[in-house]
Design a protein around this motif. Structure first.
Motif, short mmCIF file in Angstrom:
data_model
loop_
_atom_site.label_atom_id
_atom_site.label_comp_id
_atom_site.label_asym_id
_atom_site.label_seq_id
_atom_site.Cartn_x
_atom_site.Cartn_y
_atom_site.Cartn_z
N GLU A 375 -30.53 62.18 -11.07
CA GLU A 375 -29.08 62.12 -11.27
C GLU A 375 -28.39 61.18 -10.29
N ALA A 376 -29.11 60.66 -9.31
CA ALA A 376 -28.53 59.69 -8.37
C ALA A 376 -28.41 58.33 -9.04
N ASP A 377 -27.31 57.63 -8.75
CA ASP A 377 -27.12 56.30 -9.33
C ASP A 377 -28.26 55.35 -8.94
N LEU A 378 -28.78 55.48 -7.73
CA LEU A 378 -29.82 54.58 -7.25
C LEU A 378 -31.12 54.72 -8.02
N TYR A 379 -31.35 55.87 -8.63
CA TYR A 379 -32.58 56.06 -9.40
C TYR A 379 -32.65 55.05 -10.54
N HIS A 380 -31.50 54.74 -11.13
CA HIS A 380 -31.47 53.87 -12.31
C HIS A 380 -30.97 52.46 -12.00
N ALA A 381 -30.04 52.32 -11.06
CA ALA A 381 -29.38 51.04 -10.81
C ALA A 381 -30.24 50.12 -9.95
N GLU A 382 -30.19 48.83 -10.25
CA GLU A 382 -30.81 47.83 -9.41
C GLU A 382 -30.04 47.77 -8.09
N SER A 383 -30.73 47.98 -6.97
CA SER A 383 -30.02 48.02 -5.69
C SER A 383 -29.51 46.64 -5.29
N PHE A 384 -30.29 45.61 -5.51
CA PHE A 384 -29.95 44.24 -5.14
C PHE A 384 -29.45 44.17 -3.71
N GLY A 385 -30.18 44.84 -2.84
CA GLY A 385 -29.87 44.88 -1.42
C GLY A 385 -31.09 45.36 -0.66
N PRO A 386 -31.00 45.45 0.67
CA PRO A 386 -32.15 45.82 1.50
C PRO A 386 -32.42 47.31 1.50
N VAL A 387 -32.70 47.85 0.33
CA VAL A 387 -32.89 49.30 0.14
C VAL A 387 -34.05 49.52 -0.81
N CYS A 388 -34.89 50.51 -0.50
CA CYS A 388 -35.94 50.90 -1.43
C CYS A 388 -36.17 52.40 -1.35
N VAL A 389 -36.88 52.90 -2.34
CA VAL A 389 -37.25 54.30 -2.42
C VAL A 389 -38.77 54.40 -2.39
N VAL A 390 -39.30 55.27 -1.54
CA VAL A 390 -40.74 55.52 -1.48
C VAL A 390 -41.02 56.89 -2.10
N GLU A 391 -41.96 56.92 -3.05
CA GLU A 391 -42.36 58.17 -3.68
C GLU A 391 -43.87 58.19 -3.83
N SER A 392 -44.45 59.39 -3.86
CA SER A 392 -45.90 59.51 -4.02
C SER A 392 -46.23 59.94 -5.45
N PHE A 393 -47.49 59.71 -5.84
CA PHE A 393 -47.95 60.13 -7.16
C PHE A 393 -49.38 60.64 -7.04
N ALA A 394 -49.78 61.47 -8.01
CA ALA A 394 -51.09 62.11 -7.94
C ALA A 394 -52.17 61.36 -8.69
N ASP A 395 -51.79 60.63 -9.74
CA ASP A 395 -52.78 59.93 -10.56
C ASP A 395 -52.14 58.71 -11.20
N ASP A 396 -52.99 57.86 -11.81
CA ASP A 396 -52.51 56.62 -12.39
C ASP A 396 -51.46 56.86 -13.47
N SER A 397 -51.68 57.83 -14.32
CA SER A 397 -50.74 58.07 -15.41
C SER A 397 -49.35 58.41 -14.89
#
Length: 486
Positions: A375-397
């Motif tokens: 529900e955060a705007d950043l989840y969908h919007a292109e940041s176009f700035g010095p910002v990123c999100v780090v997330e982990s995943f369990a498998d390739d899919s």
């Protein structure tokens, strides 16, 4: 004293018909760097007049003569590194490494355009009639309307014009209001010095408040037969609608919401270096920048610790300082937009790992977030700035699902020491570009460059650029007289 520049029409520097001008602001100092002519619709028509008048002679010019112009322009541009570094720092806050990268790649784009001029083009077809010969011939469109953005101004200013000109078209380019010198007038200066005939390339600068009218006037002109736009997805939709209304083909290279995927067999040190470059080169103001770093859970803790440590060490601030990595955004308002995305994400549950806080003028701190909810705007919007999100995943899919969970589809990087594994993941990523064992920011002048979904359509680079800005015409030659039934 600020630089003063006029419009470039018919090979001459001319003022706007109205006499109006507009200011080009240095984003780091807030001072006026240049004053440029502010075109109106009548100036657009003058530019199209010049391009239309020059078209027939340019299209008929011997390919080797056209190629020589591009090759000379490439060498001239290569010699302008210092000038470009000054222009990009003062117009758009570009750092010196970024400026020199712009020069090198743009010069090679001109060399690739030169190669394309004399490359084989067209096909010989089998004909059903006895003694007939069929040809599929590539021919230029005519006048092309080109729109060049500010963020990689020399690269994208050259890309706006190189393939259309190489295909035999003439061009009217509308450069960004944020970098009219670097992404418009500089390119024209180089090509003019290289011997480009008058009227083949024309540059129309404008005041910000007139941008929509200038664009619509240019695309609506009946003599304009193709449209070339690089920029944001929202503006690209508008440009695409105008082109479609007038039944004109368009190449649209738009925004991205790009992922860098770190697979479980990645080299962590390499992955950290690749991800930092992907996110923070040009302060994240590249359509290919990595907005999302997706890391396999087996590496997530180690990667995140090393990644955030390196991000925290990046020098920010004055783009003229050779040690600066994260320079200012293109405007203070852009930094505030990025800050609002971060605030919104934090308010909805995201955690700040590095950075955050308020920008200083146009300089936004290098920022890393995690646990950003949908529900955060950043989840969908292109940041176009010095910002990123780090997330982990369990498998390739799961990684593939996360990477594809966006309306955009420009590029993706997959970090792995196993090329077979990387290719298997790459085949399932819905983007126009994917790099195995590399990050998301890469461009080569001979490669097909463009996106999928809301990242646009059409391709730049090599023969694909020539095809985008030319028509296929069917021509037949009968070697004997035909028999008709009546």
């Amino acid at each position: 004293m600020p630089i003063t520049r006029e419009l470039f029409i018919g090979g001459k520097d001319v003022p706007a018909a109205s006499g109006r001008t507009t200011e080009d602001i240095n984003p780091y100092t807030g001072e006026v760097y240049a004053t440029v002519a502010a075109a109106g619709p009548e100036d657009v028509r003058r530019a199209v007049d010049a391009a239309d008048a020059a078209f027939e002679e340019w299209a008929a010019l011997a390919p080797f003569a056209r190629r020589a112009i591009f090759l000379k322009a490439a060498d001239l541009l290569d010699a302008r590194g210092e000038q470009v570094a000054e222009l990009m720092a003062n117009e758009a806050g570009g750092t010196r490494p970024w400026a020199y990268f712009n020069v090198a790649l743009a010069a090679n784009m001109l060399r690739e355009a030169a190669a394309a001029v004399t490359a084989p083009r067209g096909e010989v077809l089998n004909a059903q009639e006895q003694g007939a010969l069929g040809l599929a011939v590539r021919e230029p469109l005519g006048v092309v309307a080109a729109f060049a953005p500010w963020n990689a101004p020399v690269i994208l200013g050259v890309r706006a014009v190189a393939a259309p000109l190489a295909a035999g078209n003439t061009v009217v380019v509308k450069p960004s209001e944020d970098a009219p010198l670097a992404c418009g007038l500089l390119v024209a200066d180089v090509l003019r010095e290289a011997g480009l005939p008058d009227g083949v390339l024309n540059v129309v600068t404008n005041a910000r408040e007139d941008a929509a009218e200038i664009a619509e006037t240019l695309i609506a002109d009946a003599r304009v037969r193709g449209v070339n736009f690089t920029g944001s997805t929202p503006v690209g939709r508008i440009i695409g609608e105008h082109a479609a209304r007038h039944l004109k083909p368009a190449v649209l290279e738009l925004g991205g919401k790009n992922a860098v995927i770190v697979l479980d067999d990645a080299d962590v040190d390499y992955a950290v270096n690749a991800a930092v470059f992907s996110v923070f080169m040009n302060a994240g103001q590249i359509c290919m920048s990595g907005d999302r770093i997706l890391v396999h859970e087996s590496l997530a803790e180690e990667f995140t610790q090393r990644f955030t440590t390196k991000v925290a060490s990046l020098q920010s601030g004055d783009p003229g300082d050779p040690h600066t990595v994260v320079g200012p955004l293109v405007a203070a308002s852009s930094a505030q937009r990025v800050a609002s995305l971060v605030r919104d994400a934090v308010a909805k549950g995201a955690k700040v790992l590095v950075g955050g806080g308020e920008p200083e003028g146009a300089v936004h701190p290098a920022t890393v977030l995690t646990e950003v909810p949908k529900e955060a705007d950043l989840y969908h919007a292109e940041s176009f700035g010095p910002v990123c999100v780090v997330e982990s995943f369990a498998d390739d899919s799961t990684a593939i699902t996360l990477a594809n969970d966006t309306e955009n589809g420009l590029t993706c990087g997959i970090i792995t020491e196993n090329a077979t594994h990387g290719l298997a993941v790459a085949r399932r990523i819905r983007t126009g570009i994917v790099h195995v064992n590399d990050q998301s920011v890469a461009d080569e002048p001979h490669a097909p460059f463009g996106g999928a979904k809301a990242s646009g359509y059409g391709r730049f680079g090599g023969r694909w650029g020539i095809e985008a800005f030319s028509n296929t015409r069917w021509v037949t030659i009968a070697t004997q007289q035909a028999h008709y039934p009546f």
